[in-house]
Write an enzyme that holds these catalytic residues in place. Structure first.
Site, short mmCIF file in Angstrom:
data_model
loop_
_atom_site.label_atom_id
_atom_site.label_comp_id
_atom_site.label_asym_id
_atom_site.label_seq_id
_atom_site.Cartn_x
_atom_site.Cartn_y
_atom_site.Cartn_z
N LYS A 161 0.83 -1.20 0.00
CA LYS A 161 0.00 0.00 0.00
C LYS A 161 0.87 1.26 0.00
O LYS A 161 0.55 2.25 -0.67
CB LYS A 161 -0.93 0.00 1.21
N GLN A 214 -4.64 -1.77 9.77
CA GLN A 214 -4.47 -3.06 9.11
C GLN A 214 -5.06 -4.18 9.96
O GLN A 214 -4.80 -4.28 11.15
CB GLN A 214 -2.98 -3.34 8.85
N ASP A 265 -10.93 3.64 4.45
CA ASP A 265 -11.09 2.21 4.25
C ASP A 265 -12.54 1.78 4.46
O ASP A 265 -12.88 0.61 4.26
CB ASP A 265 -10.17 1.45 5.23
#
Length: 276
Positions: free
Chosen positions: A49, A93, A116
């Site tokens: 990423k 994450q 996200d």
């Protein structure tokens, strides 16, 4: 369905927009990634990423925390990033470890920085059709369906999986496009029979090759959002491709689109925060 090719175009468009934003405001969009522990797959994913962010003209700020981090410490870290005006998007994450209240950590992300799409605010916005950020994998799925001119209105979509950041929001986004949505999961009785009725199948349950070719209605669109060890999806690709009208491979289908949507939403978040 070539997710990798579409993702490259989305990232190129995002890079152009990021450069324009930086020229007009003097501010470069910044994505903060937070990782608890050193799970090898998560470390690799975060590095990927960061590399993709750099290609899109987005700054990366990585916060690595020890595996012993408590929920309170993680929430404090994320709250600080939420309050930092130089950070425009935040990615926690997954997974964070069984001892941490992951939902509490997600909810510490300010809605305007939830690029996200993991907070309850974002899920509500998706469900009610209000402005907000979509969960990245479902958002990538919708972009793929749009790219391939898949008609959704009146079609029967079967979503196999009910996670808060994949299955459930995917169903909400399909419903918003006037599809008729059936949710299935690992405990659904007669799963094969339900999948056989679907015009669109979204497989997101995390079980390798759970859905086989004989389960697919001829001509159906098959979206495999699963990823299992050995680069294997939730759909048995070799048998399903003989019956599907369109199908995503694993890898090269949904995965690249997830990161592309994350980057696009980071630049969008920066633009909103900068008032442009």
């Amino acid at each position: 369905m070539d997710g990798a090719g579409l993702a490259r175009r989305v990232v190129e468009e995002t890079a152009t927009r990021a450069a324009e934003l930086t020229r007009s405001t003097g501010v470069t969009p910044c994505l903060a990634t937070v990782l608890v522990g050193e799970d090898p797959a998560s470390v690799t994913y975060v590095r990927m990423k960061q590399a993709r962010s750099a290609k899109a003209g987005i700054l990366s700020r990585h916060v690595g925390l020890p595996a012993t981090t408590t929920t309170a410490e993680l929430v404090e870290t994320i709250t600080a990033l939420s309050n930092d005006p130089t950070v425009h998007g935040i990615l926690l994450q997954h997974p964070v470890g069984p001892h941490i209240d992951e939902r509490a950590a997600f909810e510490a992300i300010a809605p305007g920085k939830d690029v996200d799409g993991v907070t309850m605010h974002s899920f509500a916005a998706m469900s009610f059709g209000l402005p907000g950020f979509v969960s990245c994998t479902p958002g990538g799925i919708m972009r793929l369906l749009e790219e391939y001119d898949v008609e959704l209105a009146g079609k029967h979509a079967v979503v196999v999986g009910r996670s808060a950041i994949l299955g459930k929001p995917a169903g909400m986004l399909l419903l918003a496009k006037d599809a008729t949505v059936t949710y299935c999961h690992s405990r659904t009785a007669n799963l094969s029979a339900l999948v056989k009725e679907a015009d669109i199948v979204v497989a997101a349950v995390g079980r390798p090759r759970l859905i086989r070719g004989e389960d697919i209605k001829p001509g159906a669109v098959v979206i495999d959002a699963g990823y299992n060890p050995g680069n294997v999806g939730d759909v048995d690709f070799d048998t399903a491709r003989t019956r599907a009208g369109l199908i995503t491979p694993v890898p090269g289908g949904v995965g690249p689109m997830t990161i592309a949507v994350l980057l696009a939403q980071t630049v969008e978040a920066a633009a909103r925060q900068l008032g442009t």
